[in-house]
Design a protein around this motif. Structure first.
Motif, short mmCIF file in Angstrom:
data_model
loop_
_atom_site.label_atom_id
_atom_site.label_comp_id
_atom_site.label_asym_id
_atom_site.label_seq_id
_atom_site.Cartn_x
_atom_site.Cartn_y
_atom_site.Cartn_z
N PHE A 255 -12.13 0.04 -12.79
CA PHE A 255 -11.82 0.64 -11.50
C PHE A 255 -12.02 -0.37 -10.37
O PHE A 255 -12.81 -1.31 -10.50
CB PHE A 255 -12.68 1.88 -11.25
N GLN A 256 -11.31 -0.15 -9.26
CA GLN A 256 -11.39 -1.07 -8.13
C GLN A 256 -12.83 -1.17 -7.62
O GLN A 256 -13.30 -2.24 -7.25
CB GLN A 256 -10.47 -0.59 -7.01
N ILE A 257 -13.53 -0.04 -7.59
CA ILE A 257 -14.94 -0.03 -7.16
C ILE A 257 -15.78 0.38 -8.37
O ILE A 257 -15.87 1.56 -8.70
CB ILE A 257 -15.16 0.95 -5.99
N GLU B 263 -3.00 -5.76 -8.60
CA GLU B 263 -3.70 -6.77 -7.82
C GLU B 263 -2.92 -7.11 -6.55
O GLU B 263 -1.70 -7.23 -6.58
CB GLU B 263 -3.92 -8.04 -8.66
N HIS B 264 -3.66 -7.25 -5.44
CA HIS B 264 -3.06 -7.69 -4.17
C HIS B 264 -3.18 -9.20 -3.99
O HIS B 264 -2.50 -9.77 -3.14
CB HIS B 264 -3.72 -6.98 -2.99
N ASP C 49 -7.91 -2.55 -12.45
CA ASP C 49 -7.57 -2.08 -11.10
C ASP C 49 -8.20 -3.02 -10.07
O ASP C 49 -9.39 -2.96 -9.80
CB ASP C 49 -8.07 -0.65 -10.91
N GLU C 50 -7.37 -3.90 -9.51
CA GLU C 50 -7.76 -4.85 -8.46
C GLU C 50 -9.06 -5.61 -8.80
O GLU C 50 -10.07 -5.48 -8.11
CB GLU C 50 -7.88 -4.13 -7.12
N PRO C 51 -9.04 -6.42 -9.85
CA PRO C 51 -10.25 -7.15 -10.22
C PRO C 51 -10.70 -8.16 -9.18
O PRO C 51 -11.87 -8.56 -9.19
CB PRO C 51 -9.83 -7.86 -11.52
N ASN D 118 0.84 -1.20 0.00
CA ASN D 118 0.00 0.00 0.00
C ASN D 118 0.88 1.25 0.00
O ASN D 118 1.89 1.32 0.71
CB ASN D 118 -0.91 0.01 1.23
N THR E 239 -1.61 2.95 -8.02
CA THR E 239 -2.82 3.60 -8.53
C THR E 239 -2.49 4.91 -9.22
O THR E 239 -3.07 5.26 -10.26
CB THR E 239 -3.83 3.83 -7.39
N ALA F 33 -10.62 -7.65 -5.81
CA ALA F 33 -11.00 -7.02 -4.55
C ALA F 33 -12.49 -7.17 -4.27
O ALA F 33 -13.34 -6.82 -5.10
CB ALA F 33 -10.63 -5.54 -4.58
N LYS G 34 -17.96 -6.22 -11.28
CA LYS G 34 -16.65 -6.28 -11.93
C LYS G 34 -16.77 -6.89 -13.32
O LYS G 34 -16.12 -6.44 -14.28
CB LYS G 34 -15.68 -7.11 -11.08
#
Length: 266
Positions: free
Chosen positions: A97-99, A221-222, A189-191, A51, A56, A193, A171
């Motif tokens: 986007f992540q959200i 991606e985390h 972006d973080e698919p 983080n 981003t 999450a 997503k």
């Protein structure tokens, strides 16, 4: 369009997307510091890091949401550092986007159709002067949107309002929506999450299917398991800088990566 990124017959010697010595400052904070990398045609490239690493911000720079303080970004070999996001979409760059934020009261198929590019009906006079052309394009867009919803396994919900979707289904809807613009490369972006295990498998399969059709991906991606399963190469950022690159196994064993994740890098 001569400047548009080449699609399925892409020249594999020409990077689809490239960052060269990119810097982004916010006042006294250097969020991205002299970052350079290429995204090769047809690959799935992962971008990971702890983080606050600058991932981003790097995505925002590539997509055109913000502009670099210095350095260059190239899309299909064309310098685009000063171009806005909508211009880059026209050159073949898509982004999720992540959200995801679909329009909740529109149906899924309507949400996807909104992403169609270059529609004659977007010009007010055309609706009066060439209504037959507007109608034909709308019919073609609806057919394409339906096919994309089937691709992402949402076709049974095509005429339901987007507000009924779970986080994972949103997503998938966003993936269909970005595909509507015929991108050559998609920034994800973080698919993973907030997605449950079952839908995550669907997302992974759909990304593979789309990639096999010739579309390139760069993803943040985390979820390291997802990165390991999907990505041909992995870039690691820490403290705004590019730390290393390699296969998922190579970067996982790199002492600098271990220190970045476990040593408190921000």
């Amino acid at each position: 369009m001569g400047d548009t990124v080449k699609r399925h017959g892409a020249d594999t010697q020409q990077p689809v997307l490239a960052a060269k010595n990119v810097v982004r400052r916010f006042g006294g904070l250097v969020a991205v510091n002299n970052v350079s990398f290429d995204v090769r045609a047809g690959e799935i490239l992962g971008l990971i890091g702890p983080n606050g690493a600058g991932k981003t911000t790097m995505f925002d720079l590539l997509a055109g949401s913000i502009l670099p303080s210095s350095g260059e970004i190239y899309l299909g070999g064309v310098p685009v550092s000063g171009e806005a996001a909508h211009r880059r979409i026209g050159r073949g760059l898509g982004r999720t986007f992540q959200i995801p934020r679909p329009l909740p009261n529109l149906t899924l198929i309507e949400n996807v159709m909104l992403a169609a590019q270059g529609q004659t009906g977007e010009r007010l006079l055309a609706n009066f002067l060439t209504p037959w052309r507007v109608a034909a394009e709308e019919k073609a867009a609806a057919k394409k949107a339906a096919e994309l919803l089937e691709l992402v396994s949402l076709n049974r919900l095509a005429h339901e309002p987007a507000r009924v979707l779970s986080g994972g289904q949103r997503k998938l809807l966003e993936l269909a929506r970005v595909m509507m613009a015929d991108p050559a490369i998609i920034l994800l972006d973080e698919p993973a999450a907030g997605v449950n295990a079952t839908l995550l498998e669907v997302i992974i399969d759909r990304i593979r299917d789309i990639n096999e059709s010739g579309i390139t991906f760069l993803l943040i991606e985390h979820n390291i398991d997802m990165v390991t399963r999907l990505c041909h190469r992995v870039l690691v950022m820490a403290s705004g800088e590019l730390l290393c690159e390699g296969t998922a196994d190579e970067v996982a064993r790199d002492p600098r990566v271990i220190e970045a994740y476990l040593g408190g890098a921000a």
